[in-house]
Enzyme design. Structure first.
Site, PDB file in Angstrom:
ATOM      1  N   LYS A 119      -1.805   7.079  18.823  1.00  0.00           N
ATOM      2  CA  LYS A 119      -2.462   5.516  18.571  1.00  0.00           C
ATOM      3  C   LYS A 119      -4.182   5.680  18.519  1.00  0.00           C
ATOM      4  O   LYS A 119      -4.560   4.673  17.790  1.00  0.00           O
ATOM      5  CB  LYS A 119      -1.336   4.368  19.643  1.00  0.00           C
ATOM      6  CG  LYS A 119      -0.310   4.913  19.505  1.00  0.00           C
ATOM      7  CD  LYS A 119       0.269   4.537  17.903  1.00  0.00           C
ATOM      8  CE  LYS A 119       1.835   5.502  18.136  1.00  0.00           C
ATOM      9  NZ  LYS A 119       1.780   4.995  16.264  1.00  0.00           N
ATOM     10  N   GLU A 203      -7.590  -2.557  24.634  1.00  0.00           N
ATOM     11  CA  GLU A 203      -8.300  -3.173  23.686  1.00  0.00           C
ATOM     12  C   GLU A 203      -8.384  -4.773  24.421  1.00  0.00           C
ATOM     13  O   GLU A 203      -7.925  -5.416  25.296  1.00  0.00           O
ATOM     14  CB  GLU A 203      -6.983  -3.359  22.725  1.00  0.00           C
ATOM     15  CG  GLU A 203      -6.731  -2.270  21.488  1.00  0.00           C
ATOM     16  CD  GLU A 203      -5.997  -2.467  20.229  1.00  0.00           C
ATOM     17  OE1 GLU A 203      -5.466  -3.130  20.677  1.00  0.00           O
ATOM     18  OE2 GLU A 203      -6.080  -1.325  19.941  1.00  0.00           O
ATOM     19  N   HIS A 238      10.407  -5.812  22.767  1.00  0.00           N
ATOM     20  CA  HIS A 238       9.981  -5.192  21.679  1.00  0.00           C
ATOM     21  C   HIS A 238      10.889  -4.540  20.678  1.00  0.00           C
ATOM     22  O   HIS A 238      10.831  -3.158  20.171  1.00  0.00           O
ATOM     23  CB  HIS A 238       9.144  -3.657  22.087  1.00  0.00           C
ATOM     24  CG  HIS A 238       7.670  -4.015  22.705  1.00  0.00           C
ATOM     25  ND1 HIS A 238       6.948  -4.892  22.298  1.00  0.00           N
ATOM     26  CD2 HIS A 238       8.047  -4.142  24.266  1.00  0.00           C
ATOM     27  CE1 HIS A 238       6.269  -5.035  23.539  1.00  0.00           C
ATOM     28  NE2 HIS A 238       6.814  -4.623  24.623  1.00  0.00           N
ATOM     29  N   ARG A 295       8.458   6.287   8.570  1.00  0.00           N
ATOM     30  CA  ARG A 295       9.831   6.296   7.555  1.00  0.00           C
ATOM     31  C   ARG A 295       9.984   5.278   7.483  1.00  0.00           C
ATOM     32  O   ARG A 295       8.998   4.440   7.145  1.00  0.00           O
ATOM     33  CB  ARG A 295      10.142   6.007   9.834  1.00  0.00           C
ATOM     34  CG  ARG A 295      10.317   5.024   9.893  1.00  0.00           C
ATOM     35  CD  ARG A 295      10.854   5.106  11.383  1.00  0.00           C
ATOM     36  NE  ARG A 295      11.194   3.476  12.168  1.00  0.00           N
ATOM     37  CZ  ARG A 295       9.798   3.360  12.943  1.00  0.00           C
ATOM     38  NH1 ARG A 295       8.925   4.799  13.258  1.00  0.00           N
ATOM     39  NH2 ARG A 295       9.804   2.183  13.690  1.00  0.00           N
TER      40      ARG A 295
HETATM   41  C1  MV4 Z   1      -0.834  -5.979  21.453  1.00  0.00           C
HETATM   42  C2  MV4 Z   1      -0.615  -7.573  21.590  1.00  0.00           C
HETATM   43  C3  MV4 Z   1      -1.876  -7.860  21.666  1.00  0.00           C
HETATM   44  N1  MV4 Z   1      -2.901  -7.461  21.812  1.00  0.00           N
HETATM   45  N2  MV4 Z   1      -2.748  -5.929  21.557  1.00  0.00           N
HETATM   46  C4  MV4 Z   1       3.153  -4.242  20.759  1.00  0.00           C
HETATM   47  C5  MV4 Z   1       3.790  -3.223  20.133  1.00  0.00           C
HETATM   48  C6  MV4 Z   1       3.070  -2.276  19.843  1.00  0.00           C
HETATM   49  N3  MV4 Z   1       2.958  -1.770  18.462  1.00  0.00           N
HETATM   50  C7  MV4 Z   1       1.217  -2.896  20.254  1.00  0.00           C
HETATM   51  N4  MV4 Z   1       1.985  -4.109  20.786  1.00  0.00           N
HETATM   52  C8  MV4 Z   1       0.910  -4.920  21.271  1.00  0.00           C
HETATM   53  N5  MV4 Z   1      -0.355  -4.961  21.574  1.00  0.00           N
HETATM   54  C9  MV4 Z   1      -3.372  -6.319  21.423  1.00  0.00           C
HETATM   55  N6  MV4 Z   1      -4.433  -6.189  21.610  1.00  0.00           N
HETATM   56  C10 MV4 Z   1       0.901  -6.945  21.775  1.00  0.00           C
HETATM   57  C11 MV4 Z   1       1.970  -6.462  21.657  1.00  0.00           C
HETATM   58  C12 MV4 Z   1       2.991  -7.218  21.496  1.00  0.00           C
HETATM   59  C13 MV4 Z   1       3.550  -6.772  20.069  1.00  0.00           C
HETATM   60  C14 MV4 Z   1       3.284  -6.402  19.325  1.00  0.00           C
HETATM   61  C15 MV4 Z   1       3.999  -6.532  17.843  1.00  0.00           C
HETATM   62  C16 MV4 Z   1       5.227  -7.122  17.936  1.00  0.00           C
HETATM   63  C17 MV4 Z   1       5.776  -7.231  19.283  1.00  0.00           C
HETATM   64  C18 MV4 Z   1       4.965  -8.171  20.469  1.00  0.00           C
HETATM   65  C19 MV4 Z   1       5.190  -8.155  21.634  1.00  0.00           C
HETATM   66  C20 MV4 Z   1       4.925  -8.351  22.731  1.00  0.00           C
HETATM   67  C21 MV4 Z   1       3.508  -7.221  22.675  1.00  0.00           C
END
Ligand code: MV4
Length: 510
Positions: A119, A203, A238, A295
């Site tokens: 990442k 972040e 998630h 994917r």
């Molecule tokens: C975040 C966020 C809030 N702020 N980054 C969750 C999975 C990973 N792909 C990144 N994720 C998140 N990153 C920042 N800076 C909130 C999430 C997140 C989320 C993102 C996408 C889909 C569902 C989610 C559920 C909870 C938190």
């Protein structure tokens, strides 16, 4: 013209293996299934042209066993392996191994998988390609003081993320500076035990973002296009639950900007094949790069429904080395599609996995309905794998029609012997907030704080009563078959059942 692939081994199971086998059949390509002990009678094995047993039920001994899969590919004479999603789909070592063995891995190059799987490297590539990323800092090698001052600079609340993470594993929200040290240690040790890599970065934490992703498609000749967005905000822990395309909030202008951003990171990383660029979209519709999934995704059918593009066919074409047959201008957006993931889980019991045998299983059909199911009636749902048994994907000319048809299709579903998330989907689709399109990644926790929801539909209750009656009948028949004069008893039970049925018909007609 490059050589056509004639035979593909599908290194997967369930609905995605079925989807890929169907794609192969459409193209006149011979399909090779692989299966574990408990999948001997699975639907993907029945549908494929050939099938190879690859080991015991636990995935570490079968669907994750690279030696067994490569060996099956060798023995079958398959020129290519399609990994589906999960299992070995984003494993750079496996992709490299295929290349070394002279087998085409249907996916990006190993270097790309490995770069985007990290990442921190993905974030750096996104920055270089000019994508908007959430304000953040790397803290690798920093002492605690430096890390804390970086966190202050980013501003609280912050989110600590694992470099090897993704899908939400190893993440920690920090609200105040005095929580930082503790959270950092926890996040890092969690990442080390989950991924064998304790590197983390920070972040700015975005509250209640939407999750919107862009489908990309790239060939080996430097051509890259996007196929619009998918809104995936309805998820729990998630795990995505409902996805749709287009997003209720994305305008043509925002679509173009997000699409261009996605294509830019694809070009920067030399991406080949189908992929997904994930973004978070804030309430003010500003968007930020999250990660790239290298994917074919679970939710790819909603994109297929609104663009008319067969993504599996294009993956195979790109792997053969042909040029993309679409330019960006060819990609249309027609109507609206919604996908409900049907899990064998009990929503009334904390979404606990529900295993057992499908006593009854009838899938919906009709206008706009596509069901990608990995199971058929009488199948046993094993405990070893993901509990998703099918995807209901529905198209309508607009969002309202897509919602109406999805509800109709969910009501048509008949399942007994297992608990499923069908009733839960009906509750979500009936909610005012969903119908308005007021979505965020916090939707389910906000709307169903204790996993409490009401099954609003009489039809479902009625079908449950019918299913119970059927179960009782099956049970009685089994007892009859096991008794001394089993056959005679069974036959008379069967006859009586049909007599009752005729009687009912007669009552209806008179
Ligand atoms: C975040 C966020 C809030 N702020 N980054 C969750 C999975 C990973 N792909 C990144 N994720 C998140 N990153 C920042 N800076 C909130 C999430 C997140 C989320 C993102 C996408 C889909 C569902 C989610 C559920 C909870 C938190």
């Amino acid at each position: 013209m490059p050589d056509k692939i004639k035979k593909i081994l599908i290194a997967n199971r369930g609905e995605i293996a079925v989807r890929i086998i169907r794609g192969c059949r459409d193209l006149g390509i011979t399909s090779v299934a692989v299966f574990s002990d408990c999948d001997r009678a699975a639907y993907h094995v029945r549908l494929a042209d050939e099938a190879f047993h690859i080991g015991a039920s636990p995935s570490s001994e079968s669907y994750l066993n690279q030696d067994k899969i490569i060996d099956a590919a060798r023995r079958s004479g398959a020129e290519a392996i399609h990994p589906g999603y999960g299992f070995l789909a984003e494993n750079a070592v496996f992709a490299q191994r295929c290349a070394d063995e002279g087998i085409i891995f249907i996916g990006p190059r190993p270097e790309t998988i490995s770069l985007l799987g990290d990442k921190l490297q993905a974030r750096a590539a996104a920055l270089e390609a000019g994508l908007p990323v959430v304000p953040g800092e790397t803290i690798e090698g920093d002492d605690l003081e430096t890390a804390i001052s970086k966190a202050d600079k980013v501003g609280y609340p912050i989110l600590i993320k694992a470099a090897a993470g993704g899908g939400g594993k190893g993440m920690r929200v920090v609200h105040r500076a005095d929580e930082f040290e503790n959270s950092l240690q926890r996040a890092s040790s969690e990442a080390r035990s989950a991924f064998g890599d304790g590197r983390v970065y920070i972040e700015k934490y975005l509250e209640r973002p939407r999750h919107i992703e862009i489908q990309i498609l790239c060939d080996q000749h430097g051509n890259a296009i996007h196929l619009n967005e998918r809104e995936c905000s309805i998820q729990r822990r998630h795990q995505k639950v409902i996805e749709e395309s287009p997003s209720p909030v994305v305008t043509p202008e925002l679509r173009q900007r997000m699409g261009e951003a996605a294509v830019n990171i694809a070009l920067k990383t030399g991406y080949v094949g189908a992929g997904t660029v994930e973004f978070m979209v804030a309430q003010d519709l500003s968007f930020y790069f999250l990660e790239v999934n290298t994917r074919l995704q679970v939710e790819h059918p909603v994109t297929e429904m609104v663009t008319g593009v067969d993504l599996v066919r294009e993956q195979i074409a790109v792997a053969e080395g042909t040029q993309l047959r679409y330019t960006q201008e060819d990609i249309k957006l027609d109507g609206h599609a919604i996908e409900c993931r049907i899990y064998a889980e009990d929503p009334q019991n904390g979404f606990a996995p529900s295993t057992g045998r499908l006593q009854h299983y009838r899938i919906p059909a009709g206008p706009g309905v596509r069901v990608d199911s990995g199971v058929v009636i009488y199948n046993e749902i094993p405990i070893y794998y993901d509990p998703m048994i099918a995807k209901l994907v529905v198209w309508g000319s607009d969002r309202a029609e897509a919602i109406a048809r999805t509800r109709r299709a969910l009501q048509e579903y008949r399942v007994s012997g297992l608990k499923t998330t069908i009733g839960f989907h009906l509750a979500v689709l009936a909610s005012e907030r969903f119908v308005k399109g007021d979505l965020s990644t916090s939707f389910l926790t906000e709307e169903y704080p204790d996993n409490k929801y009401e099954i609003l539909d009489d039809d479902i209750l009625r079908s449950a009563a019918i299913a119970a009656a059927l179960d009782k009948f099956t049970h009685e028949r089994k007892i009859a078959l096991n008794s001394g004069d089993g056959n005679r008893r069974a036959v008379s039970l069967w006859r009586n059942h049909h007599r009752r049925d005729r009687l009912r018909k007669f009552e209806r007609e008179s």
